[in-house]
Design a protein around this motif. Structure first.
Motif, PDB file in Angstrom:
ATOM      1  N   GLY A 205     -48.677  25.152  61.281  1.00 43.96           N
ATOM      2  CA  GLY A 205     -49.959  25.822  61.455  1.00 43.96           C
ATOM      3  C   GLY A 205     -49.887  27.323  61.559  1.00 43.96           C
ATOM      4  O   GLY A 205     -50.855  27.957  62.003  1.00 43.96           O
ATOM      5  N   GLY A 206     -48.784  27.921  61.128  1.00 45.70           N
ATOM      6  CA  GLY A 206     -48.648  29.374  61.202  1.00 45.70           C
ATOM      7  C   GLY A 206     -49.178  30.095  59.979  1.00 45.70           C
ATOM      8  O   GLY A 206     -49.570  31.256  60.060  1.00 45.70           O
ATOM      9  N   LEU A 207     -49.185  29.415  58.845  1.00 52.93           N
ATOM     10  CA  LEU A 207     -49.699  29.977  57.596  1.00 52.93           C
ATOM     11  C   LEU A 207     -50.715  29.028  56.988  1.00 52.93           C
ATOM     12  O   LEU A 207     -50.635  27.806  57.160  1.00 52.93           O
ATOM     13  CB  LEU A 207     -48.568  30.186  56.571  1.00 52.93           C
ATOM     14  CG  LEU A 207     -47.516  31.262  56.824  1.00 52.93           C
ATOM     15  CD1 LEU A 207     -46.536  31.297  55.658  1.00 52.93           C
ATOM     16  CD2 LEU A 207     -48.143  32.628  57.032  1.00 52.93           C
ATOM     17  N   THR A 208     -51.657  29.602  56.266  1.00 48.73           N
ATOM     18  CA  THR A 208     -52.600  28.801  55.496  1.00 48.73           C
ATOM     19  C   THR A 208     -52.832  29.479  54.158  1.00 48.73           C
ATOM     20  O   THR A 208     -52.687  30.704  54.041  1.00 48.73           O
ATOM     21  CB  THR A 208     -53.938  28.633  56.253  1.00 48.73           C
ATOM     22  OG1 THR A 208     -54.773  27.706  55.560  1.00 48.73           O
ATOM     23  CG2 THR A 208     -54.659  29.956  56.402  1.00 48.73           C
ATOM     24  N   TRP A 209     -53.148  28.674  53.145  1.00 52.16           N
ATOM     25  CA  TRP A 209     -53.370  29.214  51.804  1.00 52.16           C
ATOM     26  C   TRP A 209     -54.859  29.423  51.577  1.00 52.16           C
ATOM     27  O   TRP A 209     -55.656  28.501  51.721  1.00 52.16           O
ATOM     28  CB  TRP A 209     -52.804  28.269  50.748  1.00 52.16           C
ATOM     29  CG  TRP A 209     -53.111  28.709  49.344  1.00 52.16           C
ATOM     30  CD1 TRP A 209     -54.077  28.225  48.522  1.00 52.16           C
ATOM     31  CD2 TRP A 209     -52.451  29.753  48.614  1.00 52.16           C
ATOM     32  NE1 TRP A 209     -54.069  28.889  47.325  1.00 52.16           N
ATOM     33  CE2 TRP A 209     -53.081  29.839  47.352  1.00 52.16           C
ATOM     34  CE3 TRP A 209     -51.404  30.626  48.920  1.00 52.16           C
ATOM     35  CZ2 TRP A 209     -52.669  30.758  46.384  1.00 52.16           C
ATOM     36  CZ3 TRP A 209     -51.008  31.539  47.951  1.00 52.16           C
ATOM     37  CH2 TRP A 209     -51.627  31.600  46.702  1.00 52.16           C
ATOM     38  N   THR A 216     -52.291  32.534  60.337  1.00 46.33           N
ATOM     39  CA  THR A 216     -53.391  32.058  61.173  1.00 46.33           C
ATOM     40  C   THR A 216     -53.335  32.780  62.522  1.00 46.33           C
ATOM     41  O   THR A 216     -52.408  33.554  62.792  1.00 46.33           O
ATOM     42  CB  THR A 216     -53.271  30.546  61.395  1.00 46.33           C
ATOM     43  OG1 THR A 216     -52.049  30.288  62.101  1.00 46.33           O
ATOM     44  CG2 THR A 216     -53.261  29.801  60.068  1.00 46.33           C
ATOM     45  N   GLU A 217     -54.317  32.515  63.370  1.00 46.15           N
ATOM     46  CA  GLU A 217     -54.271  33.079  64.719  1.00 46.15           C
ATOM     47  C   GLU A 217     -53.028  32.591  65.449  1.00 46.15           C
ATOM     48  O   GLU A 217     -52.359  33.356  66.153  1.00 46.15           O
ATOM     49  CB  GLU A 217     -55.529  32.692  65.494  1.00 46.15           C
ATOM     50  CG  GLU A 217     -55.579  33.261  66.897  1.00 46.15           C
ATOM     51  CD  GLU A 217     -55.492  34.774  66.925  1.00 46.15           C
ATOM     52  OE1 GLU A 217     -54.843  35.306  67.850  1.00 46.15           O
ATOM     53  OE2 GLU A 217     -56.059  35.426  66.027  1.00 46.15           O
ATOM     54  N   ALA A 218     -52.699  31.310  65.249  1.00 47.70           N
ATOM     55  CA  ALA A 218     -51.470  30.769  65.838  1.00 47.70           C
ATOM     56  C   ALA A 218     -50.248  31.453  65.234  1.00 47.70           C
ATOM     57  O   ALA A 218     -49.255  31.701  65.929  1.00 47.70           O
ATOM     58  CB  ALA A 218     -51.392  29.260  65.621  1.00 47.70           C
ATOM     59  N   GLY A 219     -50.329  31.767  63.944  1.00 45.32           N
ATOM     60  CA  GLY A 219     -49.221  32.459  63.293  1.00 45.32           C
ATOM     61  C   GLY A 219     -48.970  33.832  63.893  1.00 45.32           C
ATOM     62  O   GLY A 219     -47.817  34.272  64.023  1.00 45.32           O
TER      63      GLY A 219
END
Length: 227
Positions: A205-209, A216-219
Protein backbone atom coordinates in the motif's frame (compact mmCIF):
# COMPACT_ATOMS: atom_id res chain seq x y z
CA UNK A 1 -26.09 -19.34 66.58
CA UNK A 2 -22.53 -18.12 66.18
CA UNK A 3 -21.49 -21.35 64.45
CA UNK A 4 -24.52 -21.13 62.19
CA UNK A 5 -23.55 -17.58 61.25
CA UNK A 6 -19.98 -18.68 60.54
CA UNK A 7 -21.18 -21.54 58.35
CA UNK A 8 -23.49 -19.17 56.48
CA UNK A 9 -20.62 -16.72 55.95
CA UNK A 10 -18.37 -19.53 54.70
CA UNK A 11 -21.08 -20.76 52.34
CA UNK A 12 -21.56 -17.26 50.95
CA UNK A 13 -17.81 -16.84 50.55
CA UNK A 14 -17.56 -20.17 48.72
CA UNK A 15 -20.42 -19.17 46.43
CA UNK A 16 -18.75 -15.81 45.74
CA UNK A 17 -15.46 -17.56 44.94
CA UNK A 18 -17.20 -19.99 42.59
CA UNK A 19 -18.90 -17.09 40.79
CA UNK A 20 -15.55 -15.31 40.48
CA UNK A 21 -13.91 -18.46 39.14
CA UNK A 22 -16.75 -18.91 36.65
CA UNK A 23 -16.45 -15.28 35.53
CA UNK A 24 -12.70 -15.67 35.03
CA UNK A 25 -13.24 -18.87 33.06
CA UNK A 26 -15.84 -17.12 30.90
CA UNK A 27 -13.45 -14.22 30.32
CA UNK A 28 -10.65 -16.55 29.26
CA UNK A 29 -13.01 -18.43 26.96
CA UNK A 30 -14.26 -15.17 25.43
CA UNK A 31 -10.69 -14.00 24.88
CA UNK A 32 -9.76 -17.32 23.29
CA UNK A 33 -12.84 -17.20 21.05
CA UNK A 34 -12.03 -13.62 20.02
CA UNK A 35 -8.43 -14.56 19.19
CA UNK A 36 -9.70 -17.45 17.07
CA UNK A 37 -12.09 -15.08 15.28
CA UNK A 38 -9.28 -12.61 14.55
CA UNK A 39 -7.06 -15.43 13.29
CA UNK A 40 -9.81 -16.57 10.91
CA UNK A 41 -9.97 -13.08 9.36
CA UNK A 42 -6.19 -12.78 9.18
CA UNK A 43 -5.97 -16.10 7.35
CA UNK A 44 -8.38 -14.84 4.70
CA UNK A 45 -6.42 -11.59 4.34
CA UNK A 46 -3.25 -13.60 3.78
CA UNK A 47 -4.77 -16.33 1.59
CA UNK A 48 -4.12 -14.48 -1.69
CA UNK A 49 -1.68 -11.58 -1.68
CA UNK A 50 -3.39 -10.08 -4.73
CA UNK A 51 -6.56 -9.64 -2.67
CA UNK A 52 -5.03 -8.47 0.60
CA UNK A 53 -5.28 -4.71 0.08
CA UNK A 54 -8.75 -4.94 -1.45
CA UNK A 55 -10.01 -7.02 1.48
CA UNK A 56 -8.48 -4.52 3.90
CA UNK A 57 -10.36 -1.80 2.01
CA UNK A 58 -13.60 -3.74 2.62
CA UNK A 59 -12.92 -3.80 6.35
CA UNK A 60 -12.01 -0.11 6.43
CA UNK A 61 -15.09 0.99 4.47
CA UNK A 62 -17.46 -1.08 6.59
CA UNK A 63 -16.20 0.28 9.92
CA UNK A 64 -19.27 2.51 9.66
CA UNK A 65 -22.49 0.53 9.31
CA UNK A 66 -24.10 1.11 5.93
CA UNK A 67 -26.37 -0.58 3.39
CA UNK A 68 -24.76 -3.51 1.60
CA UNK A 69 -25.21 -1.96 -1.84
CA UNK A 70 -23.62 1.30 -0.72
CA UNK A 71 -20.62 -0.55 0.71
CA UNK A 72 -20.25 -2.58 -2.47
CA UNK A 73 -20.30 0.59 -4.58
CA UNK A 74 -17.65 2.28 -2.41
CA UNK A 75 -15.43 -0.81 -2.49
CA UNK A 76 -15.73 -0.90 -6.28
CA UNK A 77 -14.27 2.61 -6.47
CA UNK A 78 -11.15 1.81 -4.47
CA UNK A 79 -7.83 1.67 -6.37
CA UNK A 80 -6.86 -1.46 -4.41
CA UNK A 81 -9.20 -3.42 -6.67
CA UNK A 82 -6.75 -2.94 -9.53
CA UNK A 83 -4.58 -5.56 -7.83
CA UNK A 84 -7.38 -7.95 -6.95
CA UNK A 85 -8.57 -11.04 -8.74
CA UNK A 86 -12.13 -10.49 -7.39
CA UNK A 87 -14.85 -7.88 -7.79
CA UNK A 88 -16.36 -5.84 -4.97
CA UNK A 89 -19.29 -8.22 -4.46
CA UNK A 90 -17.03 -11.27 -4.08
CA UNK A 91 -14.59 -9.46 -1.78
CA UNK A 92 -17.31 -8.31 0.59
CA UNK A 93 -18.79 -11.80 0.64
CA UNK A 94 -15.36 -13.22 1.58
CA UNK A 95 -15.19 -10.90 4.58
CA UNK A 96 -18.75 -11.73 5.62
CA UNK A 97 -18.12 -15.47 5.38
CA UNK A 98 -14.95 -15.35 7.51
CA UNK A 99 -16.48 -13.16 10.22
CA UNK A 100 -14.70 -9.91 9.37
CA UNK A 101 -17.96 -8.17 8.47
CA UNK A 102 -21.38 -8.74 10.03
CA UNK A 103 -24.75 -8.28 8.37
CA UNK A 104 -28.12 -7.17 9.68
CA UNK A 105 -31.33 -7.49 7.72
CA UNK A 106 -33.40 -4.37 7.17
CA UNK A 107 -37.06 -5.03 8.02
CA UNK A 108 -39.43 -4.79 5.10
CA UNK A 109 -41.83 -1.83 5.24
CA UNK A 110 -45.30 -2.73 6.45
CA UNK A 111 -47.97 -3.13 3.77
CA UNK A 112 -51.46 -1.76 4.10
CA UNK A 113 -54.27 -4.29 3.79
CA UNK A 114 -55.13 -4.79 0.13
CA UNK A 115 -51.79 -3.43 -1.16
CA UNK A 116 -49.85 -5.65 -3.54
CA UNK A 117 -46.64 -6.71 -1.86
CA UNK A 118 -43.73 -6.12 -4.23
CA UNK A 119 -41.12 -8.84 -4.48
CA UNK A 120 -37.92 -7.10 -3.43
CA UNK A 121 -34.56 -8.64 -2.60
CA UNK A 122 -33.89 -8.73 1.12
CA UNK A 123 -31.78 -5.71 1.97
CA UNK A 124 -29.30 -5.55 4.82
CA UNK A 125 -26.58 -3.42 6.33
CA UNK A 126 -22.97 -4.38 6.89
CA UNK A 127 -20.42 -3.43 9.54
CA UNK A 128 -16.90 -4.55 10.37
CA UNK A 129 -16.82 -6.80 13.44
CA UNK A 130 -14.48 -6.45 16.39
CA UNK A 131 -12.42 -9.31 14.98
CA UNK A 132 -12.32 -7.57 11.61
CA UNK A 133 -11.06 -4.33 13.17
CA UNK A 134 -8.38 -6.21 15.12
CA UNK A 135 -7.24 -8.01 11.98
CA UNK A 136 -7.20 -4.77 9.99
CA UNK A 137 -4.94 -3.17 12.61
CA UNK A 138 -2.39 -5.91 11.99
CA UNK A 139 -2.36 -5.00 8.29
CA UNK A 140 -1.79 -1.29 8.76
CA UNK A 141 0.50 -0.39 5.79
CA UNK A 142 3.48 1.00 7.71
CA UNK A 143 3.43 -2.00 10.03
CA UNK A 144 3.44 -4.35 7.04
CA UNK A 145 6.27 -2.34 5.50
CA UNK A 146 8.27 -2.58 8.72
CA UNK A 147 7.78 -6.35 8.86
CA UNK A 148 8.75 -6.60 5.21
CA UNK A 149 11.98 -4.66 5.82
CA UNK A 150 12.94 -7.08 8.57
CA UNK A 151 12.94 -9.90 6.02
CA UNK A 152 14.82 -7.92 3.35
CA UNK A 153 18.57 -7.31 2.94
CA UNK A 154 19.69 -4.18 4.77
CA UNK A 155 20.59 -2.38 1.53
CA UNK A 156 17.04 -2.55 0.23
CA UNK A 157 15.81 0.14 2.62
CA UNK A 158 17.73 2.80 0.71
CA UNK A 159 16.27 1.59 -2.60
CA UNK A 160 12.76 1.80 -1.20
CA UNK A 161 13.50 5.33 0.04
CA UNK A 162 14.66 6.38 -3.44
CA UNK A 163 11.52 5.00 -5.07
CA UNK A 164 9.14 6.52 -2.52
CA UNK A 165 10.80 9.95 -2.67
CA UNK A 166 10.70 9.94 -6.47
CA UNK A 167 7.04 8.97 -6.48
CA UNK A 168 5.84 11.67 -4.11
CA UNK A 169 4.83 13.72 -7.15
CA UNK A 170 4.43 10.75 -9.49
CA UNK A 171 7.03 8.92 -11.57
CA UNK A 172 7.13 6.59 -14.56
CA UNK A 173 8.68 3.16 -14.41
CA UNK A 174 11.47 4.44 -16.68
CA UNK A 175 12.24 7.26 -14.24
CA UNK A 176 12.38 4.79 -11.35
CA UNK A 177 14.69 2.51 -13.32
CA UNK A 178 16.98 5.46 -14.05
CA UNK A 179 17.00 6.54 -10.40
CA UNK A 180 18.04 3.04 -9.29
CA UNK A 181 20.61 2.50 -12.02
CA UNK A 182 23.85 1.24 -10.50
CA UNK A 183 22.34 0.96 -7.02
CA UNK A 184 24.01 -1.88 -5.06
CA UNK A 185 20.59 -3.21 -4.05
CA UNK A 186 20.06 -4.38 -7.64
CA UNK A 187 22.96 -6.82 -7.44
CA UNK A 188 23.66 -7.55 -3.76
CA UNK A 189 22.95 -10.10 -2.38
CA UNK A 190 21.28 -11.19 -5.63
CA UNK A 191 20.19 -9.63 -8.88
CA UNK A 192 16.79 -7.94 -8.80
CA UNK A 193 15.17 -5.40 -11.08
CA UNK A 194 13.64 -2.01 -10.20
CA UNK A 195 10.19 -3.51 -10.74
CA UNK A 196 10.82 -5.64 -7.64
CA UNK A 197 10.76 -2.55 -5.42
CA UNK A 198 7.74 -1.11 -7.23
CA UNK A 199 5.79 -4.33 -6.80
CA UNK A 200 6.71 -4.73 -3.13
CA UNK A 201 5.67 -1.17 -2.31
CA UNK A 202 2.41 -1.55 -4.20
CA UNK A 203 1.65 -4.77 -2.33
CA UNK A 204 1.93 -3.09 1.08
CA UNK A 205 0.00 0.00 0.00
CA UNK A 206 2.92 2.39 -0.39
CA UNK A 207 2.48 3.03 -4.11
CA UNK A 208 -0.52 3.21 -6.39
CA UNK A 209 -0.81 3.53 -10.16
CA UNK A 210 -2.71 6.55 -11.45
CA UNK A 211 -1.19 7.18 -14.85
CA UNK A 212 2.14 7.18 -13.02
CA UNK A 213 3.47 5.60 -9.85
CA UNK A 214 2.47 7.76 -6.89
CA UNK A 215 3.26 7.44 -3.21
CA UNK A 216 0.16 7.04 -1.07
CA UNK A 217 -0.25 8.75 2.29
CA UNK A 218 0.96 5.50 3.84
CA UNK A 219 3.87 5.57 1.41
CA UNK A 220 4.91 8.98 2.71
CA UNK A 221 4.89 7.55 6.21
CA UNK A 222 7.06 4.65 4.97
CA UNK A 223 9.48 7.17 3.48
CA UNK A 224 9.78 8.79 6.91
CA UNK A 225 10.87 5.39 8.25
CA UNK A 226 13.65 4.85 5.69
CA UNK A 227 14.33 8.26 4.16
Amino acid sequence: MKQDDQRADATQADAANRRADANRADAVADERNFDDAVEAVVKRLEANRANTLALCACLAICETRMPYREAEALIGQRPELNLSTQNAHALLRIMIDCGGVETEEVPEPACEPGDDKQDQPVDYTVRTTGAGRAALAQFEPTKRFGRMLQDEPAGYAQAYAIVLALCEDGATKAAIEQALEGNPALSNPKQVFPSYFISKLETVGGLTWDGSWKATEAGRQMLALVG
